[in-house]
Structure formats: C-alpha cells, structure tokens
Scaffold this motif. Sequence first.
Motif, PDB file in Angstrom:
ATOM      1  N   UNK A 134      -2.777   3.665   3.419  1.00  0.00           N
ATOM      2  CA  UNK A 134      -2.105   2.599   2.657  1.00  0.00           C
ATOM      3  C   UNK A 134      -0.739   2.998   2.100  1.00  0.00           C
ATOM      4  N   UNK A 135      -0.608   4.229   1.654  1.00  0.00           N
ATOM      5  CA  UNK A 135       0.667   4.664   1.077  1.00  0.00           C
ATOM      6  C   UNK A 135       1.708   5.057   2.115  1.00  0.00           C
ATOM      7  N   UNK A 136       1.278   5.149   3.393  1.00  0.00           N
ATOM      8  CA  UNK A 136       2.221   5.557   4.443  1.00  0.00           C
ATOM      9  C   UNK A 136       2.354   4.516   5.555  1.00  0.00           C
ATOM     10  N   UNK A 137       1.703   3.345   5.382  1.00  0.00           N
ATOM     11  CA  UNK A 137       1.782   2.277   6.390  1.00  0.00           C
ATOM     12  C   UNK A 137       2.736   1.192   5.906  1.00  0.00           C
ATOM     13  N   UNK A 138       3.808   0.983   6.620  1.00  0.00           N
ATOM     14  CA  UNK A 138       4.755  -0.068   6.246  1.00  0.00           C
ATOM     15  C   UNK A 138       5.147  -0.923   7.442  1.00  0.00           C
ATOM     16  N   UNK A 139       4.763  -0.498   8.626  1.00  0.00           N
ATOM     17  CA  UNK A 139       5.250  -1.209   9.817  1.00  0.00           C
ATOM     18  C   UNK A 139       4.538  -2.533  10.066  1.00  0.00           C
ATOM     19  N   UNK A 140       3.334  -2.738   9.506  1.00  0.00           N
ATOM     20  CA  UNK A 140       2.630  -3.989   9.793  1.00  0.00           C
ATOM     21  C   UNK A 140       2.198  -4.730   8.536  1.00  0.00           C
ATOM     22  N   UNK A 141       2.543  -4.210   7.345  1.00  0.00           N
ATOM     23  CA  UNK A 141       2.157  -4.868   6.097  1.00  0.00           C
ATOM     24  C   UNK A 141       3.383  -5.370   5.341  1.00  0.00           C
ATOM     25  N   UNK A 142       3.198  -6.513   4.681  1.00  0.00           N
ATOM     26  CA  UNK A 142       4.224  -6.981   3.751  1.00  0.00           C
ATOM     27  C   UNK A 142       4.099  -6.162   2.462  1.00  0.00           C
ATOM     28  N   UNK A 143       5.114  -6.165   1.599  1.00  0.00           N
ATOM     29  CA  UNK A 143       5.007  -5.426   0.327  1.00  0.00           C
ATOM     30  C   UNK A 143       3.793  -5.834  -0.501  1.00  0.00           C
TER      31      UNK A 143
END
Length: 511
Positions: free
Chosen positions: A238-247
Amino acid sequence: MPSSIKSIDKSVLEEVQMENAPTPSALDVEFGGTEARKKLERKLLRKLDARTSILIVIYILNYIDRNNASAARLRGFEKDLNLKGQEFNTLLSILYVGYILMQIPSNMFLNYIGKPSIYLPICMMIWGMISVLTGITTNFTGALLTRFFLGFVEAAFFPGSLFLLSKWYKRSELGLRTAVLSCGSLISNAFGSLIASGILNGMEGKLGRAAWRWLFYIEGAMTIFVAMCAIFVLPDFPNTSSRFLTPDEARLAVLRLEEDVGISDSDDATGKGTSGLVLALTDWKIYWLALALTNMVISLSFNAFFPTLSATMGYSPTVTLLLCAPPWAFATLVAFAVNRHSDYTGERFLHIAIPLFVGIIGFIIAIATMNTAARYVSLFLMAQSYAAFICFLAWVSNSIARPPSKRAVGIAFVNAFSQLGNIAGSYVWPKNWGPSYSNSYAICIATNGLCIIMCFVFRQALARENRKFAEKEQEQGKPKGFREMGSTSMYQGIWAVAKLFACPGSSIEDR
C-alpha cells in the motif's frame, strides 16, 4: 428518583458517550461520508482482486513445476535416469531442503524492498528456467541439483504471496483470499494431471526426446511467459503502490488495516531491520502453529503421490492421470465454501477440524478395502482435507497481525518449518508398502489427529487472551478493541457451521 430525572440523566450520559466515542462517520469525512467510503472501498477491493488474481495462475504453475516429477515417473523418468531404491523419493524431498532454507530470508528481503511486483516474477522466471533444465538431466546427480535449486527459488513465492495479501486485506477478508490463492494448488493437481497426460501422450519421441523431458520443457516455458506478464499486473505494498490507485484509494488502503488491528504498518519503525526476526522467534504462537502445520503437511503428503495412489485402482497411465482430476476439482469447491464461511463467521478452528476429520474417514476407507469404487471415493475425502490447510494459513496471518516485519518472518517461519513435513512425507509412501499403503494411511491418521488437538489447544489459548483484553478494557473504561480471530466459543462455532447448511444467508452478528 422521579422517572423524568432518570430519563434526563440517561440522555445526558448517552450524549457524553456519543461525544467521546469515535464514530465511523468521523473517519469517513475525508472520503465524502460513510456511503462514499463504502463505494470507494468496493472499488478498491475490485482493483485488488483483479490484480492479485494472477497469483492463482502463478501458484498453479508453482505446483505443476514442483510436482511434475510424479507424472514423469509414469513415463520412464526413473528408468532413463537409472534411479534405484529411494533415489526418486530423495529427489522429491531435496526440493524442500532448499524451500526451507530460503523462505525466511526471502520474506525479510521482500519486506525490505517493498516491491513484490518485481521480486516475485524474477524468482518465477528463474524457477521456470530450472524446470526446463530438469528436462536435460541424464543422471541422479543432475536431477538432484535441479530439484534442490528449484525449491530454493520457489520458496519466495508462497510465503511472499501470503505476506502480500496480508498487507492489503483485513483479517475478515483474508480467509477467502487465501482460499482463492491456495485453490491454485488444488486446481494444479486437477489440471496439471490433464496437461501432463496430453504432453506425455503426444510428445513421445518428438525431436528424439522422451515425453517426460518435453513435460519439463513445456511447463517451464509456460512459467517464464506468465512471469513476464506478472511484472505489469502484480501490486506492490500500500505504501509503495501508486501506479493503479488514486490518492483516496491509497489512503483508504492504509486506513482500513489500521482500523482492523489498531496500528498502522508505518508504525513499525524498526521493521526494516532484524526486529521482526526477534519478535517472531520470541513468540510461542509461531512455534505452536509451525508444529501443528507440520503434522498437517505430513498427513497431506499423499498429494505428491496422488498418481501412484490412483494407479492402485489398476488403470492405464493415461486413465490414471485423468482420474486424478475430479477429486481435486471437488476439493477446490469445498475449500472455497469452507473458507468463505470461515471469514463470514470469524471462526477458524471448526473449519479446520471438520475437513481434517473427513480426511481421516477417507484414510480409514483406503485401509479397509481394495474395492475400486471405495478407494476412489476415499481419494475425494482425502483431497477435500486441503480446505483445512488453507483455513490454517489464514489463521496464521490473523494471529500475527502486526507489525509487518514480524508477520513477514512469522508467515515464512511457519511455512518453512512445516516443509519438514513434506521431507518426512516423501518417505511415508515407499513402494513396498503398496498397493494398500495401510502403514502410510495410518501415519496420516495419527498426524491428522494430533493437528486437530493442537488447533483446539491454540483456540483455547486465543480465547483466554481475548478475555484478558476484555478485562483490561473494562478496567480502563475503553471501548472494545483488538481481538484474536478464531477464538469464537465452541457452541457459537458449532452454531455458525450448522447455519452454513441451514441458513446460509444469516447475519454475521448471529455468530
């Protein structure tokens, strides 16, 4: 005291309690309210389920690459490599030596780098290459080395996957997701036999190679291809996934788990070092769970010899492999139903004990008769006991909730230690005990029974811990907080399991 004064005092007290108690809506404001949060949470879970579903495909290939030696045995594997005595069993067991050695370091490294989308597929590519190399071996030594390193690299996947799921899903969601993941192993037993049957029948003599060699070539190549796809699909933490999640989704992913156990993953300040190792190895629960699972794994060792046990019914190699599929398809359905209901009720012990007991009935039938129909029914009853194995894995993750560094080591240690059961299990089924394998089944009955007893003792220990939590909260005047899962009272647990059949739509609050 007049009733009007009593009612005023009561209303004032309720107001004070409402002001002091943390309300769900207060936590939901940043997401636009309770309904908006629920909608966002459903969207988040759909995204996660879609991406983590590739783990099922990977696990299918993981098990196929691990167990294809058993299928190859039916088509000249032992003869071509000049294997004698217990050498085939040694090839099966040596895989678990590498498997045991690597699991804890692998999960610690995975927790450190925080990039399962890179780490797990790379390990998968390597074991696919090693599987291909098994097809070119010409003697016992070559096969021994490839099997050892295959286990060494495969060790990264299963504990790493369990750790990845535990970083995203709440405890009440984890049993079902663990079941879906672990169903990959059951599906591989069903369809792996069908794939092996097709390859072994159609590739004999192609390019001057034996069919069993093509089995390793083709299945290894399939693994490498899926690994390359997984790099672009698997989520990170969760703290390192940004490519498929909105803020908002990223924030909610962290908040959900913080609410579930009362502490955030980010609160584990020393998690990048060896603190998780120390915390895990000083917790008695880790050792108890590991020993209980080891007994269960010994009782499930029939899995690696399933084609051999199926062959005792007297059919041709092709028919034997085809007959292996239906029991595992049945086991997949049972495992899914049992673990979904376990999540729904919050009960673990009975959802482990009952499938194991049914498995014991299967072992007894196999001991009692050589009748073809009865022995085939016994294979179904044995296979469904894997539902207990899957539920147990969810119980492990639930019982080592936080911090994540401890959970990473704990999951790996329990899984690694239990592989001693696979090493022992490799020698539980010697040829000279066949075709009845009565001694083998007796060992499985004993280890199954011991596992049930150990799980009951563990359930009682968790119930005692929960009573202590409740007493402490009552003394300090705090609201209900963290509780160990799986410690539902025996009567509540039996009632919950009974309602699976009587009222499948009943409320979780009734448990």
